[in-house]
Design an enzyme around this catalytic site. Structure first.
Site, PDB file in Angstrom:
ATOM      1  N   GLY A  10      38.685  -4.720   8.898  1.00 38.26           N
ATOM      2  CA  GLY A  10      39.362  -5.303  10.051  1.00 38.26           C
ATOM      3  C   GLY A  10      40.704  -5.914   9.724  1.00 38.26           C
ATOM      4  O   GLY A  10      40.995  -7.049  10.106  1.00 38.26           O
ATOM      5  N   SER A  13      45.062  -6.779  12.006  1.00 45.85           N
ATOM      6  CA  SER A  13      45.677  -7.990  12.558  1.00 45.85           C
ATOM      7  C   SER A  13      44.828  -9.203  12.191  1.00 45.85           C
ATOM      8  O   SER A  13      43.783  -9.089  11.555  1.00 45.85           O
ATOM      9  CB  SER A  13      45.799  -7.888  14.091  1.00 45.85           C
ATOM     10  N   ILE A  15      42.772 -12.451  11.099  1.00 45.40           N
ATOM     11  CA  ILE A  15      42.207 -13.008   9.877  1.00 45.40           C
ATOM     12  C   ILE A  15      42.166 -11.974   8.757  1.00 45.40           C
ATOM     13  O   ILE A  15      42.517 -12.270   7.614  1.00 45.40           O
ATOM     14  CB  ILE A  15      40.797 -13.565  10.150  1.00 45.40           C
ATOM     15  N   ASP A  64      35.706   2.617   9.511  1.00 48.23           N
ATOM     16  CA  ASP A  64      35.136   2.209  10.786  1.00 48.23           C
ATOM     17  C   ASP A  64      33.719   1.708  10.517  1.00 48.23           C
ATOM     18  O   ASP A  64      32.857   2.487  10.109  1.00 48.23           O
ATOM     19  CB  ASP A  64      35.119   3.402  11.748  1.00 48.23           C
ATOM     20  N   SER A 141      31.145 -17.331  12.245  1.00 46.54           N
ATOM     21  CA  SER A 141      31.729 -18.197  13.264  1.00 46.54           C
ATOM     22  C   SER A 141      30.837 -19.419  13.436  1.00 46.54           C
ATOM     23  O   SER A 141      29.641 -19.362  13.154  1.00 46.54           O
ATOM     24  CB  SER A 141      31.818 -17.439  14.596  1.00 46.54           C
ATOM     25  N   TYR A 154      28.321 -12.657  22.259  1.00 48.09           N
ATOM     26  CA  TYR A 154      29.054 -12.843  20.999  1.00 48.09           C
ATOM     27  C   TYR A 154      28.290 -13.793  20.083  1.00 48.09           C
ATOM     28  O   TYR A 154      28.124 -13.517  18.887  1.00 48.09           O
ATOM     29  CB  TYR A 154      30.453 -13.391  21.277  1.00 48.09           C
TER      30      TYR A 154
END
Length: 316
Positions: A10, A13, A15, A64, A141, A154
């Site tokens: 990832g 963009s 983090i 991916d 998170s 999420y």
């Protein structure tokens, strides 16, 4: 000291990009970074940020996390398939009333945020176990600890990640592997901007009037203010992540935002689980003016969240 191979997902963009660039620009050149992304057409920002390190301490590869063959192809392209540090960062967000979200949308979030990590580990973990060496770093998170209004799916995906990693960490110890969960709070990135924009465009016709009003005039109305008050930059999170990777004894969990920590500690203060839910309810529905004033006050204390932290002697 041998240079460590680091695979990061990832990295187009936010983090992921910030972590890749920070590690590639390490003055001691301790890392060879394999920065990956699903769509290589989005690699220009990373190339620009990497500068002269591109092709030296940083290589960009396609990966991916929702495609097992893509993961295998990427890992096979790395010399000896040796990945010393895996940073699992790729993910997607989803906000809004569940009545207005399709099951397919929910499945996509779970497939990316949870099963994406599982696919990575199914390919990479056996090599680490065989070598009895490796560090698995997951960008989780605070919503993997504590659910937040209108972030139901999420949060569920991050709860799944946290439970999976708690279980896996016990096995990892047997093979002398390290596993760390990085838990940011709000982070101001393109990721969050897109989540907010998607929320603004959401069709709320399937929700009852009270729920739609709650989402529009309470949640979305306060969204930007929360990020302005509590939000970190991607570079802040990258700094925390690299320090965890370099720590001699890295922790299993690490929250990057000290301003948010009092909120997550509520989860552990009451074994019944009622305390955090009750407090969040009162903040949102009964004391919204106090909540708003508190956010404005927090802006004045932003410097406290930027204080450096010490994890002890870095590993050699």
């Amino acid at each position: 000291m041998a240079r460590r191979n680091v695979l990061i997902t990832g990295c187009s963009s936010g983090i992921g990009l910030a972590i890749a660039v920070k590690m590639a620009k390490d003055e001691q050149k301790r890392f060879k970074v394999f920065a990956t992304m699903r769509n290589l057409a989005k690699k220009e920002p990373l190339e620009a940020a990497a500068g002269h390190r591109l092709g030296k301490t940083l290589e960009i590869k396609q990966l991916d996390v929702c495609d097992e063959q893509s993961i295998k192809t990427c890992v096979n392209s790395i010399p000896d398939r040796r990945i010393d540090v895996l940073v699992s960062n790729a993910g997607m967000g989803l906000i809004g009333p569940i009545e207005c979200q399709s099951i397919e949308e929910m499945k996509t979030v779970m497939d990316t945020n949870f099963f994406g990590l599982v696919r990575l580990l199914k390919e990479i973990l056996p090599d680490m176990k065989r070598r009895k060496s490796g560090h698995i770093v997951i960008i989780s998170s605070v919503m993997g600890i504590q659910g937040i209004l209108f972030n139901d799916v999420y949060a569920a995906s991050k709860f799944a990640v946290e439970g999976f990693c708690e279980s896996l960490a016990i096995q990892a110890l047997k093979f002398k592997l390290q596993l760390s969960l990085i838990e940011p709070g709000p982070v101001v990135t393109e990721f969050e901007r897109k989540v907010f924009e998607d929320g603004m465009k959401m069709d709320l016709s399937a929700a009852d009037e009270e729920t739609a009003e709650m989402f529009t005039n309470i949640y979305l109305k306060n969204y930007k203010q929360i990020f302005q008050s509590l939000g970190q930059s991607a570079e802040d999170v990258a700094e925390h992540t690299v320090k965890i990777i370099l720590a001699e004894n890295p922790p299993f969990r690490h929250q990057t935002n000290t301003l948010y920590t009092p909120m997550t500690t509520l989860k552990y203060a009451d074994p019944n689980g009622d305390l955090p839910i009750d407090i969040f309810y009162k903040m949102v529905f009964q004391h919204d003016k106090i909540f708003s004033a508190s956010l404005n006050f927090i802006k004045l204390l932003r410097w406290r969240s930027r204080k450096s932290f010490d994890l002890g002697k870095p590993s050699q």
